[in-house]
Design a protein around this motif. Structure first.
Motif, PDB file in Angstrom:
ATOM      1  N   VAL A  56       0.831  -1.207   0.000  1.00 29.06           N
ATOM      2  CA  VAL A  56       0.000   0.000   0.000  1.00 29.06           C
ATOM      3  C   VAL A  56       0.864   1.255   0.000  1.00 29.06           C
ATOM      4  O   VAL A  56       0.564   2.228  -0.702  1.00 29.06           O
ATOM      5  CB  VAL A  56      -0.963  -0.023   1.205  1.00 29.06           C
ATOM      6  N   VAL A  57       1.937   1.249   0.771  1.00 28.04           N
ATOM      7  CA  VAL A  57       2.829   2.412   0.799  1.00 28.04           C
ATOM      8  C   VAL A  57       3.428   2.648  -0.587  1.00 28.04           C
ATOM      9  O   VAL A  57       3.475   3.785  -1.071  1.00 28.04           O
ATOM     10  CB  VAL A  57       3.946   2.221   1.841  1.00 28.04           C
ATOM     11  N   ARG A  58       3.887   1.597  -1.223  1.00 32.99           N
ATOM     12  CA  ARG A  58       4.507   1.735  -2.539  1.00 32.99           C
ATOM     13  C   ARG A  58       3.510   2.279  -3.567  1.00 32.99           C
ATOM     14  O   ARG A  58       3.823   3.187  -4.343  1.00 32.99           O
ATOM     15  CB  ARG A  58       5.056   0.384  -2.988  1.00 32.99           C
ATOM     16  N   ARG A  59       2.281   1.735  -3.552  1.00 31.82           N
ATOM     17  CA  ARG A  59       1.277   2.189  -4.511  1.00 31.82           C
ATOM     18  C   ARG A  59       0.852   3.627  -4.231  1.00 31.82           C
ATOM     19  O   ARG A  59       0.713   4.443  -5.151  1.00 31.82           O
ATOM     20  CB  ARG A  59       0.055   1.257  -4.462  1.00 31.82           C
ATOM     21  N   ALA A  60       0.653   3.942  -2.957  1.00 35.15           N
ATOM     22  CA  ALA A  60       0.260   5.310  -2.597  1.00 35.15           C
ATOM     23  C   ALA A  60       1.320   6.312  -3.032  1.00 35.15           C
ATOM     24  O   ALA A  60       1.008   7.392  -3.544  1.00 35.15           O
ATOM     25  CB  ALA A  60       0.011   5.411  -1.096  1.00 35.15           C
ATOM     26  N   SER A  61       2.578   5.946  -2.833  1.00 40.26           N
ATOM     27  CA  SER A  61       3.673   6.817  -3.246  1.00 40.26           C
ATOM     28  C   SER A  61       3.668   7.022  -4.757  1.00 40.26           C
ATOM     29  O   SER A  61       3.833   8.145  -5.243  1.00 40.26           O
ATOM     30  CB  SER A  61       5.010   6.227  -2.789  1.00 40.26           C
ATOM     31  N   ASP A  62       3.459   5.946  -5.501  1.00 40.56           N
ATOM     32  CA  ASP A  62       3.426   6.030  -6.963  1.00 40.56           C
ATOM     33  C   ASP A  62       2.294   6.937  -7.450  1.00 40.56           C
ATOM     34  O   ASP A  62       2.438   7.635  -8.461  1.00 40.56           O
ATOM     35  CB  ASP A  62       3.258   4.637  -7.578  1.00 40.56           C
ATOM     36  N   LEU A  63       1.169   6.920  -6.723  1.00 39.18           N
ATOM     37  CA  LEU A  63       0.001   7.704  -7.138  1.00 39.18           C
ATOM     38  C   LEU A  63       0.110   9.177  -6.757  1.00 39.18           C
ATOM     39  O   LEU A  63      -0.681   9.988  -7.219  1.00 39.18           O
ATOM     40  CB  LEU A  63      -1.268   7.116  -6.518  1.00 39.18           C
ATOM     41  N   GLY A  64       1.054   9.508  -5.890  1.00 37.98           N
ATOM     42  CA  GLY A  64       1.214  10.900  -5.490  1.00 37.98           C
ATOM     43  C   GLY A  64       0.515  11.278  -4.204  1.00 37.98           C
ATOM     44  O   GLY A  64       0.340  12.466  -3.907  1.00 37.98           O
ATOM     45  N   VAL A  65       0.107  10.266  -3.412  1.00 41.31           N
ATOM     46  CA  VAL A  65      -0.457  10.552  -2.087  1.00 41.31           C
ATOM     47  C   VAL A  65       0.646  11.190  -1.239  1.00 41.31           C
ATOM     48  O   VAL A  65       1.789  10.742  -1.251  1.00 41.31           O
ATOM     49  CB  VAL A  65      -0.967   9.249  -1.423  1.00 41.31           C
ATOM     50  N   LYS A  66       0.305  12.230  -0.506  1.00 40.11           N
ATOM     51  CA  LYS A  66       1.305  12.966   0.275  1.00 40.11           C
ATOM     52  C   LYS A  66       1.533  12.366   1.662  1.00 40.11           C
ATOM     53  O   LYS A  66       2.646  12.432   2.200  1.00 40.11           O
ATOM     54  CB  LYS A  66       0.897  14.430   0.421  1.00 40.11           C
TER      55      LYS A  66
END
Length: 249
Positions: A56-66
């Motif tokens: 989840v952290v990796r995907r959130a980072s890829d999507l631009g979640v701050k």
């Protein structure tokens, strides 16, 4: 710009990159029930849950979640069996030993909220090390709620403000929402846009009661160990279908 979701469950499979929730809060629920369903000890569910965090952290980072605030251990979780609590207290060290290099590579910053001083020394040492190793990063903030309870946070804020009033450093008439925000554990973060809770439960469980006032809530029957990239995509797509009014029309 659109991100393609891998989800087959949604009719709309594209994520609007211009409408990404900037701060996502997650109640990671269902580790024990995931394990029980497979005739495994509860600790096996917690171990599997660590893998879900990394995804989840990796995907959130890829999507631009701050920012991503994860409810890792509540002030009420101390009521669980001693052996389970001891195991959970070792998880931050195990997670960071395994995934910290990847988090650093992905420019993730690690922070924490909660009654940190009451945690075991080995837990604190692992988290402090991770905070120090990632302090110069400027990507996604991975905020771990450890020994966290929202009612205690609010009481601590009231005490802090009361001390300022008592010492005549603050006039009582100057107390407002903005000032109160600055005395919360999350004062360095914007309020969450989206709350996700796994395992089918639909309650806040003493989590970010002030900060979630206008967040969108997303509940899923998936147990936390089953929650990964596709599940996060589905939650964000649902969020993007919502009309946020913040009390207006």
């Amino acid at each position: 710009m659109l991100f393609r979701s891998n989800s087959k469950a949604q009719q709309r499979t594209e994520i609007d990159a211009d409408n990404i929730p900037q701060h996502i809060a997650i109640i990671m629920d269902g580790n024990g029930r995931w394990a029980k369903k497979r005739a495994l000890p509860r600790v096996a569910g917690h171990r599997e849950g660590m893998k879900a965090i990394e995804k989840v952290v990796r995907r959130a980072s890829d999507l631009g979640v701050k920012a991503l605030t994860l409810y890792a251990f509540s002030t009420e979780n101390w009521k669980r069996p001693k052996t389970e609590v001891e195991f959970i207290m070792k998880l931050p060290s195990q997670f960071l030993d395994t995934y910290l290099p990847g988090l650093i590579e992905n420019n993730v910053t690690i922070t924490t909220i909660g009654d940190f001083d009451s945690l075991p020394e080995f837990t604190k040492e692992a988290v402090i090390k991770a905070i120090d190793r990632t302090k110069d990063n400027d990507g996604l903030v991975l905020n771990l709620a450890l020994n966290y309870g929202s009612r205690k946070e609010i009481i601590d804020a009231v005490k802090s403000i009361s001390e300022l009033v008592k010492d005549e450093k603050l006039d009582i008439h100057d107390i407002n929402e903005e000032l109160f925000d600055q005395h919360l554990y999350t004062h360095n973060l914007e309020d969450p846009d989206l709350l996700i809770r796994t395992s089918g439960e639909q309650r806040l469980s003493n989590y970010l009661l002030w900060q979630l006032a206008y967040a969108e809530f997303y509940f899923t029957d998936k147990y936390w160990p089953e929650f990964g990239e596709e599940a996060l995509d589905e939650a964000i797509i649902e969020y993007q279908h919502r009309k946020r009014r913040f009390g207006g029309l």
